[in-house]
Write an enzyme that holds these catalytic residues in place. Structure first.
Site, PDB file in Angstrom:
ATOM      1  N   CYS A  42      48.488  35.174   4.032  1.00 46.84           N
ATOM      2  CA  CYS A  42      48.047  34.044   4.845  1.00 46.84           C
ATOM      3  C   CYS A  42      47.550  34.468   6.218  1.00 46.84           C
ATOM      4  O   CYS A  42      46.431  34.140   6.611  1.00 46.84           O
ATOM      5  CB  CYS A  42      49.203  33.043   4.966  1.00 46.84           C
ATOM      6  SG  CYS A  42      48.993  31.790   6.230  1.00 46.84           S
ATOM      7  N   CYS A  76      48.618  29.908  28.335  1.00 49.40           N
ATOM      8  CA  CYS A  76      48.769  30.279  26.919  1.00 49.40           C
ATOM      9  C   CYS A  76      48.266  31.701  26.689  1.00 49.40           C
ATOM     10  O   CYS A  76      48.121  32.128  25.546  1.00 49.40           O
ATOM     11  CB  CYS A  76      48.053  29.279  26.017  1.00 49.40           C
ATOM     12  SG  CYS A  76      46.323  29.083  26.420  1.00 49.40           S
ATOM     13  N   GLN A 133      49.871  18.710  21.587  1.00 49.46           N
ATOM     14  CA  GLN A 133      50.602  19.955  21.360  1.00 49.46           C
ATOM     15  C   GLN A 133      51.232  19.951  19.967  1.00 49.46           C
ATOM     16  O   GLN A 133      51.747  18.927  19.541  1.00 49.46           O
ATOM     17  CB  GLN A 133      51.701  20.102  22.413  1.00 49.46           C
ATOM     18  CG  GLN A 133      51.168  20.240  23.829  1.00 49.46           C
ATOM     19  CD  GLN A 133      50.749  21.662  24.165  1.00 49.46           C
ATOM     20  OE1 GLN A 133      50.837  22.562  23.346  1.00 49.46           O
ATOM     21  NE2 GLN A 133      50.272  21.851  25.381  1.00 49.46           N
TER      22      GLN A 133
HETATM   23  N1  SAH Z   1      47.591  20.237  29.818  1.00 51.83           N
HETATM   24  C1  SAH Z   1      47.197  19.771  28.524  1.00 51.83           C
HETATM   25  C2  SAH Z   1      46.026  20.535  27.889  1.00 51.83           C
HETATM   26  C3  SAH Z   1      45.989  22.019  28.070  1.00 51.83           C
HETATM   27  S1  SAH Z   1      44.807  22.840  27.050  1.00 51.83           S
HETATM   28  C4  SAH Z   1      48.381  19.751  27.585  1.00 51.83           C
HETATM   29  O1  SAH Z   1      49.386  20.383  27.859  1.00 51.83           O
HETATM   30  O2  SAH Z   1      48.329  19.074  26.566  1.00 51.83           O
HETATM   31  C5  SAH Z   1      43.512  23.196  28.174  1.00 51.83           C
HETATM   32  C6  SAH Z   1      42.594  22.023  28.429  1.00 51.83           C
HETATM   33  O3  SAH Z   1      41.565  22.432  29.340  1.00 51.83           O
HETATM   34  C7  SAH Z   1      41.849  21.496  27.205  1.00 51.83           C
HETATM   35  O4  SAH Z   1      42.117  20.126  27.085  1.00 51.83           O
HETATM   36  C8  SAH Z   1      40.360  21.759  27.520  1.00 51.83           C
HETATM   37  O5  SAH Z   1      39.515  20.746  27.018  1.00 51.83           O
HETATM   38  C9  SAH Z   1      40.360  21.766  29.017  1.00 51.83           C
HETATM   39  N2  SAH Z   1      39.280  22.500  29.701  1.00 51.83           N
HETATM   40  C10 SAH Z   1      38.649  23.627  29.295  1.00 51.83           C
HETATM   41  N3  SAH Z   1      37.805  24.064  30.250  1.00 51.83           N
HETATM   42  C11 SAH Z   1      37.904  23.184  31.290  1.00 51.83           C
HETATM   43  C12 SAH Z   1      37.302  23.122  32.578  1.00 51.83           C
HETATM   44  N4  SAH Z   1      36.422  24.022  32.973  1.00 51.83           N
HETATM   45  N5  SAH Z   1      37.657  22.108  33.393  1.00 51.83           N
HETATM   46  C13 SAH Z   1      38.574  21.189  32.995  1.00 51.83           C
HETATM   47  N6  SAH Z   1      39.170  21.197  31.789  1.00 51.83           N
HETATM   48  C14 SAH Z   1      38.849  22.193  30.943  1.00 51.83           C
END
Ligand code: SAH
Length: 456
Positions: free
Chosen positions: A80, A412, A287
């Protein structure tokens, strides 16, 4: 001089694991990456590829096993590829993630680990069946439908009745729906011929509410035997509250197409994290491990040390998850996110929870936040949670100009976290502590949250 040769055999001792879970052995300082090998193991390896500064090999004979090696519990682990660390004990996995964070903070972040407190990884008590979302490709074999996963480096779909990191309810729903579709003669999509109908099934599970959503991703707009299929699914699974069809007519590896319609029940299912309730639609980002998400967000909240008077910016806010957590303790939260639909969700989630002190804006964090700053809007605390590539330089520069007293960095990807912490440190911040959190047990993915304070 490269001290090794392709197709030759060597006896080695592994010293380390890479960020993608391969063992690292060195011959005269030259690193060789070998899958399925653990630190302290001794093995005979064969070198299969040599590059300028490193090589790849494979284990031919394992002379000595690590005491952290275990039998991977999943029978399809090797085929997988969704998990990379099942052969390492869970304790070993948590240590590996902490070590990885320490290593990049020192090497890339140039941080002094004598002064920055890096905590042990916060793991799960029961690190199985945690994923709340299954996305399963559907294929055909000898006339029957198969629901499973793409075999590593191929496009063959292997049947999977059970995924050990998936909520078992999701697996059950996929298998039963596969059976129902089979009964009504539904054809799976065939990539080569670009024919057939059902491409993927997605199932989402609200762990706290037990509500489920099923998404059929199909090649065409029609839905053969729709009524009968809906009836069978909902009779069998009363907690399925929403059935959605997404149409993807393209020849592509991308799972979802542009058109999404609710074909039975509600548009949303609900889940709660802590005291905050979230509406989740078919295309919302949410998430995948809600239990650990709570741990992560609580840590972010703790690091923010809010007293109720602060103005907070939540950059890269997605559907407002962290923002709404923070809003409970702050004076005001401003969330920024690039995806317009996510901001729609964030606003809906704010009103769902009767949170009135959170506002959301669509745009690039590195454009919107500098604009706010120019207009005279400053934050006391900035929380960032960027994608893997980390924060944009322009955003880091604005943070250094705006000088919020605290920055909470949720990451992350430890490597870009370390890179960005270095920039913030150069500009007058001090990293106080870093907490790795295991959001994705048995995979190499590593999440961490860092607390920084302004010292200059
Ligand atoms: N804090 C949220 C999402 C984190 S993931 C949580 O915990 O659920 C990172 C996020 O950044 C994604 O939703 C993505 O769409 C957004 N993102 C990516 N590049 C970006 C940018 N340049 N400016 C603002 N948001 C952005």
């Amino acid at each position: 001089m490269i001290p090794i040769e392709k197709n030759e055999y060597y006896d080695v001792t592994f010293e380390d694991l890479t960020h993608d879970g391969a063992g690292v052995a060195k011959i005269e300082g030259f690193p060789i990456f070998v899958a399925n090998a653990l630190p302290n193991e001794r093995a005979k390896i064969k070198v299969i590829k040599v590059k300028k500064g490193y090589a790849f090999g494979k284990v031919m004979e394992l002379y000595e096993e690590s005491k952290e090696r275990i039998e991977a519990p999943c029978p399809i682990y090797k085929q997988c590829g969704g998990c990379q660390l099942q052969h390492l004990s869970y304790k070993g996995q948590l240590e590996y993630k902490e070590k990885q964070v320490r290593e990049v903070l020192a090497r890339i972040g140039k941080l002094d680990l004598e002064t920055v407190k890096v905590h042990s990884t916060l793991g799960m008590d029961d690190p199985w069946n945690y994923r709340n979302k299954a996305q399963v490709p559907i294929g055909e074999r000898e006339g029957g439908l198969v629901a499973g996963f793409y075999q590593q480096r191929s496009h063959e779909i292997i049947e999977m009745e059970k995924c050990l990191i998936q909520q078992s309810e999701n697996d059950k729903v996929v298998q039963v729906i596969k059976g129902i579709c089979q009964k009504y003669g539904i054809r799976a999509y065939n990539e080569q011929k670009h024919k057939g109908w059902l491409r993927h099934l997605m199932v989402r599970y609200g762990v706290t509410t037990k509500e489920m959503m099923v998404v059929f991703i199909t090649r065409t707009n029609d839905f053969p035997h729709k009524k009968e299929i809906m009836k069978e699914i909902t009779e069998r699974f009363p907690n399925v509250k929403s059935i959605v069809q997404n149409i993807n007519a393209k020849r592509t590896n991308v799972i979802f197409g542009d058109e999404t319609k609710v074909i039975w029940g509600e548009e949303y299912i609900y889940d709660t994290i802590g005291h905050v309730k979230f509406a989740i639609s078919a295309r919302s980002f949410y998430q995948v491990n809600p239990e650990q998400t709570k741990v992560l967000y609580e840590k972010a909240l703790e690091y923010a040390e809010l007293t109720g008077t602060e103005s907070v910016i939540d950059a890269y806010c997605g559907i407002g998850t962290i923002s709404l957590f923070l809003a409970q303790k702050a004076k005001h939260v401003f969330g920024v996110e690039i995806v317009p639909e996510a901001i729609e969700d964030a606003k809906r989630n704010a009103s769902l929870n009767e949170i009135t002190n959170a506002e959301f804006a669509v745009g690039e964090a590195e454009v919107v936040i500098p604009k706010w700053y120019k207009e005279g809007n400053k934050a006391d605390i900035i929380v960032v949670d960027p994608p893997r590539k980390g924060c944009d330089e322009a955003l880091l520069r604005t943070i250094l100009e705006m000088k919020p007293k605290k920055v909470v960095y949720v990451s992350c990807n430890p490597a870009t976290l370390a890179r960005d912490l270095h920039v913030l440190e150069q500009g007058g911040y001090r990293t106080v502590e870093v907490q790795p959190v295991d959001m994705f047990p048995h995979t190499v993915h590593c999440e961490a949250v860092a607390k920084l304070e302004l010292i200059l």
